[in-house]
Design a protein around this motif. Structure first.
Motif, PDB file in Angstrom:
ATOM      1  N   THR A 122      -4.049  41.113 -43.286  1.00  0.00           N
ATOM      2  CA  THR A 122      -3.569  39.887 -42.681  1.00  0.00           C
ATOM      3  C   THR A 122      -2.160  39.476 -43.415  1.00  0.00           C
ATOM      4  O   THR A 122      -1.349  38.716 -43.066  1.00  0.00           O
ATOM      5  N   TYR A 123      -1.928  40.308 -44.525  1.00  0.00           N
ATOM      6  CA  TYR A 123      -0.811  40.073 -45.223  1.00  0.00           C
ATOM      7  C   TYR A 123       0.655  40.844 -44.450  1.00  0.00           C
ATOM      8  O   TYR A 123       1.672  40.365 -44.564  1.00  0.00           O
ATOM      9  N   ILE A 124       0.251  41.772 -43.583  1.00  0.00           N
ATOM     10  CA  ILE A 124       1.029  42.322 -42.806  1.00  0.00           C
ATOM     11  C   ILE A 124       1.223  41.511 -41.477  1.00  0.00           C
ATOM     12  O   ILE A 124       0.552  41.135 -40.774  1.00  0.00           O
ATOM     13  N   PRO A 125       2.576  41.406 -40.873  1.00  0.00           N
ATOM     14  CA  PRO A 125       2.804  40.330 -39.713  1.00  0.00           C
ATOM     15  C   PRO A 125       1.830  40.977 -38.583  1.00  0.00           C
ATOM     16  O   PRO A 125       1.947  42.180 -38.285  1.00  0.00           O
ATOM     17  N   LEU A 126       1.180  39.967 -37.962  1.00  0.00           N
ATOM     18  CA  LEU A 126       0.424  40.334 -36.836  1.00  0.00           C
ATOM     19  C   LEU A 126       1.059  41.072 -35.704  1.00  0.00           C
ATOM     20  O   LEU A 126       0.402  41.584 -34.947  1.00  0.00           O
ATOM     21  N   GLY A 127       2.362  40.899 -35.580  1.00  0.00           N
ATOM     22  CA  GLY A 127       2.905  41.297 -34.487  1.00  0.00           C
ATOM     23  C   GLY A 127       3.070  42.803 -34.451  1.00  0.00           C
ATOM     24  O   GLY A 127       3.065  43.547 -33.559  1.00  0.00           O
TER      25      GLY A 127
ATOM     26  N   VAL B  53      -6.542  42.307 -32.688  1.00  0.00           N
ATOM     27  CA  VAL B  53      -6.108  41.023 -33.503  1.00  0.00           C
ATOM     28  C   VAL B  53      -6.596  39.766 -32.470  1.00  0.00           C
ATOM     29  O   VAL B  53      -7.193  38.797 -33.080  1.00  0.00           O
ATOM     30  N   GLU B  54      -6.615  39.893 -31.262  1.00  0.00           N
ATOM     31  CA  GLU B  54      -6.897  38.928 -30.387  1.00  0.00           C
ATOM     32  C   GLU B  54      -8.329  38.658 -30.065  1.00  0.00           C
ATOM     33  O   GLU B  54      -9.010  37.710 -29.387  1.00  0.00           O
ATOM     34  N   ASN B  55      -9.043  39.787 -30.553  1.00  0.00           N
ATOM     35  CA  ASN B  55     -10.476  39.502 -30.868  1.00  0.00           C
ATOM     36  C   ASN B  55     -10.903  38.597 -31.780  1.00  0.00           C
ATOM     37  O   ASN B  55     -12.208  37.883 -31.735  1.00  0.00           O
ATOM     38  N   TYR B  56     -10.015  38.187 -32.752  1.00  0.00           N
ATOM     39  CA  TYR B  56     -10.394  37.192 -33.795  1.00  0.00           C
ATOM     40  C   TYR B  56      -9.310  36.122 -33.951  1.00  0.00           C
ATOM     41  O   TYR B  56      -9.981  35.185 -34.643  1.00  0.00           O
ATOM     42  N   TYR B  57      -8.105  36.296 -33.485  1.00  0.00           N
ATOM     43  CA  TYR B  57      -7.023  35.019 -33.553  1.00  0.00           C
ATOM     44  C   TYR B  57      -6.410  35.464 -32.306  1.00  0.00           C
ATOM     45  O   TYR B  57      -5.939  36.062 -32.240  1.00  0.00           O
ATOM     46  N   LYS B  58      -6.283  34.064 -31.533  1.00  0.00           N
ATOM     47  CA  LYS B  58      -5.718  34.068 -30.329  1.00  0.00           C
ATOM     48  C   LYS B  58      -5.319  32.637 -30.028  1.00  0.00           C
ATOM     49  O   LYS B  58      -6.007  31.713 -30.151  1.00  0.00           O
ATOM     50  N   ASP B  59      -3.861  32.379 -29.902  1.00  0.00           N
ATOM     51  CA  ASP B  59      -3.443  31.216 -29.609  1.00  0.00           C
ATOM     52  C   ASP B  59      -3.706  30.069 -30.582  1.00  0.00           C
ATOM     53  O   ASP B  59      -4.004  28.965 -30.387  1.00  0.00           O
TER      54      ASP B  59
ATOM     55  N   LYS C 127     -18.524  27.822 -23.121  1.00  0.00           N
ATOM     56  CA  LYS C 127     -17.472  27.712 -22.070  1.00  0.00           C
ATOM     57  C   LYS C 127     -15.913  27.882 -22.841  1.00  0.00           C
ATOM     58  O   LYS C 127     -15.477  28.626 -22.407  1.00  0.00           O
ATOM     59  N   LYS C 128     -15.939  27.058 -23.706  1.00  0.00           N
ATOM     60  CA  LYS C 128     -14.727  26.992 -24.545  1.00  0.00           C
ATOM     61  C   LYS C 128     -14.234  28.538 -25.234  1.00  0.00           C
ATOM     62  O   LYS C 128     -13.265  28.913 -24.959  1.00  0.00           O
ATOM     63  N   ILE C 129     -15.383  28.940 -25.910  1.00  0.00           N
ATOM     64  CA  ILE C 129     -15.113  30.204 -26.541  1.00  0.00           C
ATOM     65  C   ILE C 129     -14.850  31.438 -25.608  1.00  0.00           C
ATOM     66  O   ILE C 129     -14.171  32.090 -25.820  1.00  0.00           O
ATOM     67  N   ASP C 130     -15.590  31.153 -24.545  1.00  0.00           N
ATOM     68  CA  ASP C 130     -15.765  32.339 -23.667  1.00  0.00           C
ATOM     69  C   ASP C 130     -14.290  32.342 -22.859  1.00  0.00           C
ATOM     70  O   ASP C 130     -13.805  33.341 -22.413  1.00  0.00           O
ATOM     71  N   SER C 131     -13.777  31.348 -22.610  1.00  0.00           N
ATOM     72  CA  SER C 131     -12.647  31.064 -21.745  1.00  0.00           C
ATOM     73  C   SER C 131     -11.238  31.622 -22.666  1.00  0.00           C
ATOM     74  O   SER C 131     -10.467  32.140 -21.980  1.00  0.00           O
ATOM     75  N   ILE C 132     -11.453  31.516 -24.125  1.00  0.00           N
ATOM     76  CA  ILE C 132     -10.528  32.098 -24.839  1.00  0.00           C
ATOM     77  C   ILE C 132     -10.483  33.383 -25.331  1.00  0.00           C
ATOM     78  O   ILE C 132      -9.755  34.385 -25.290  1.00  0.00           O
ATOM     79  N   PHE C 133     -11.807  33.921 -25.892  1.00  0.00           N
ATOM     80  CA  PHE C 133     -12.058  35.169 -26.326  1.00  0.00           C
ATOM     81  C   PHE C 133     -12.803  35.908 -25.314  1.00  0.00           C
ATOM     82  O   PHE C 133     -13.091  37.291 -25.812  1.00  0.00           O
ATOM     83  N   GLY C 134     -13.375  35.434 -24.289  1.00  0.00           N
ATOM     84  CA  GLY C 134     -14.182  36.186 -23.514  1.00  0.00           C
ATOM     85  C   GLY C 134     -15.893  36.153 -24.092  1.00  0.00           C
ATOM     86  O   GLY C 134     -15.984  36.192 -25.298  1.00  0.00           O
ATOM     87  N   LYS C 135     -16.460  36.797 -23.145  1.00  0.00           N
ATOM     88  CA  LYS C 135     -17.913  36.955 -23.508  1.00  0.00           C
ATOM     89  C   LYS C 135     -18.215  38.291 -24.450  1.00  0.00           C
ATOM     90  O   LYS C 135     -17.374  39.240 -24.168  1.00  0.00           O
ATOM     91  N   SER C 136     -19.090  38.307 -25.157  1.00  0.00           N
ATOM     92  CA  SER C 136     -19.057  39.514 -26.121  1.00  0.00           C
ATOM     93  C   SER C 136     -20.623  39.586 -26.592  1.00  0.00           C
ATOM     94  O   SER C 136     -21.270  38.519 -26.647  1.00  0.00           O
ATOM     95  N   ASN C 137     -20.882  40.751 -26.921  1.00  0.00           N
ATOM     96  CA  ASN C 137     -22.321  41.084 -27.460  1.00  0.00           C
ATOM     97  C   ASN C 137     -22.174  42.026 -28.830  1.00  0.00           C
ATOM     98  O   ASN C 137     -21.286  43.166 -28.586  1.00  0.00           O
ATOM     99  N   ASN C 138     -22.756  41.436 -29.868  1.00  0.00           N
ATOM    100  CA  ASN C 138     -22.736  42.517 -31.240  1.00  0.00           C
ATOM    101  C   ASN C 138     -23.763  43.384 -31.232  1.00  0.00           C
ATOM    102  O   ASN C 138     -24.977  42.812 -30.923  1.00  0.00           O
TER     103      ASN C 138
END
Length: 409
Positions: free
Chosen positions: A49-54, A61-67, A337-348
């Motif tokens: 995370t010390y390296i620019p995320l771009g 990245v978007e699986n853990y940090y988005k918007d 609903k809020k989590i799924d709308s941003i990060f989508g549904k997932s199963n570990n």
């Protein structure tokens, strides 16, 4: 897997809104400090995370940090699930969100216990009203419900011998016991009244009532016990859990009816006589005559209905999991609903493979990355690299699948 690792499968997702990378890392530590939280996985476990995320892999990245929303994958200890989930909610507040099996179970436990109490407060007056209508004395319903109440308390207390039982069994057990074992005391009461109506003294009437009603009460009770005991054969463990507890519940109801209820009737029969009232339920003689006249057409109609009903029951649709348990009117429904709308549904999912060939583990990881529905992998060869030797017996990796219905292996 439990033998090789002290980690459990992640069972909760926590989303914190409007946070920076540094704030998210601080929140991760706060989550780890909560008693009952075994592990927390976030972006810093996958990339630097010390390296620019771009410059990092956007999909990872978007699986853990988005918007500016941070999504943490949390492992909650099952033994302290309820307290831990409440502590997480207190930490993140209602404005942030959490979902997952641990959260669903904790919320379901609290909701079930609360709603069962409301149901009992509703059911008891209805039962009293029905018993008052169908009995000959105002005091009889109280004695009947009191006897079954003693049996219910005995059953709940003796559940301690199992160490632990399902919250479903604990919540539903009392209502089930009331519903299926109320008949036994009614049978005995009616026999006692019949014997007294023949002019017998109360003690003699009770002895004869017990002798004449034991076979019918036992046959009814043992049938119910065997029905519940059949659940013990289930491999899905809610079956044995409920089967054993309910078989014991009916056994205690039978013992209570045969031992306690006769004593209560002999002690309170003077009060029963003083509180007698007119029999409110109408005579069913006319109804029985109607039934006798239409019995053959009725049998034909029932046999005709069996065919479409049998076909209909084969095409019933069922909802599995907890997706249908919580509406959007609830906190957990809105959070999910809020989590799924941003990060989508997932199963570990957790995969464990024998240690010994890092090259094969690398090949496995590469093959898993090719699956479209798989969004990220956390494993030894992905994090440390195949060049670094391991001393463990097994290698374990965690993968996140976006749509478990599309791919499962």
């Amino acid at each position: 897997m439990n033998k090789e690792y002290d980690m459990s499968i992640p069972n909760a997702r926590v989303m914190i809104s409007d946070v920076s990378i540094s704030e998210a890392i601080d929140m991760k530590q706060k989550l780890l400090d909560i008693d009952g939280v075994d592990d927390v996985t976030w972006l810093d476990d996958v990339v630097d995370t010390y390296i620019p995320l771009g410059t990092q892999d956007k999909d990872v990245v978007e699986n853990y940090y988005k918007d500016n929303n941070a999504l943490f994958t949390v492992t909650v200890d099952e033994q302290t699930r309820l307290e831990t989930v409440n502590a997480i909610r207190k930490l993140i507040g209602d404005e942030n969100s959490m979902s997952g099996s641990a959260v669903n179970t904790a919320v379901a436990t609290q909701a079930t216990n609360s709603e069962i109490k409301k149901i009992i407060l509703l059911v008891l007056p209805i039962c009293l009203e029905i018993l008052c209508i169908t009995s000959h004395s105002w005091i009889e319903p109280i004695l009947l419900l009191g006897t079954i109440g003693v049996a219910i308390i005995l059953n709940k207390g003796t559940n301690l011998m199992f160490g632990s039982i399902s919250f479903v069994t604990n919540a539903a057990g009392g209502v089930l016991q009331l519903a299926v074992s109320m008949d036994y005391s009614i049978f005995l009461l009616h026999r006692f009244e019949e014997m007294r109506a023949q002019g017998q003294e109360p003690k003699e009437a009770m002895i004869n009532a017990l002798c004449k009603s034991t076979s019918s009460i036992l046959s009814s009770g043992l049938t119910t016990i065997i029905g519940f005991a059949a659940l013990i054969l289930m491999r899905f463990k809610i079956g044995p859990d409920m089967g054993i507890a309910m078989a014991k519940a009916i056994t205690l109801s039978l013992i209570t009816v045969f031992v306690l209820f006769p004593v209560i009737l002999l002690y309170f029969y003077p009060l029963i006589d003083k509180t007698r009232h007119k029999y409110i339920v109408p005579d069913f003689e006319k109804f029985s005559k109607v039934v006798m006249k239409v019995m053959l057409p009725a049998v034909i109609v029932f046999f005709i209905l069996i065919v479409p009903c049998n076909l209909a029951q084969k095409i019933n649709s069922f909802s599995y999991g907890s997706s249908k348990l919580f509406s959007e009117n609830t906190q957990i429904g809105r959070d999910t609903k809020k989590i799924d709308s941003i990060f989508g549904k997932s199963n570990n999912l957790v995969l464990m493979v024998p240690k010994g060939d890092l090259q094969k583990e690398t090949e496995l990881s590469d093959k898993l990355h090719e699956i479209p529905e798989l969004s990220s992998i956390i494993s030894y060869v992905d994090s440390s690299g195949a060049e670094v030797p391991m001393i463990n017996t097994y290698s374990c990796g965690s993968i996140v699948v976006e749509n478990l219905n599309s791919w499962c292996s």
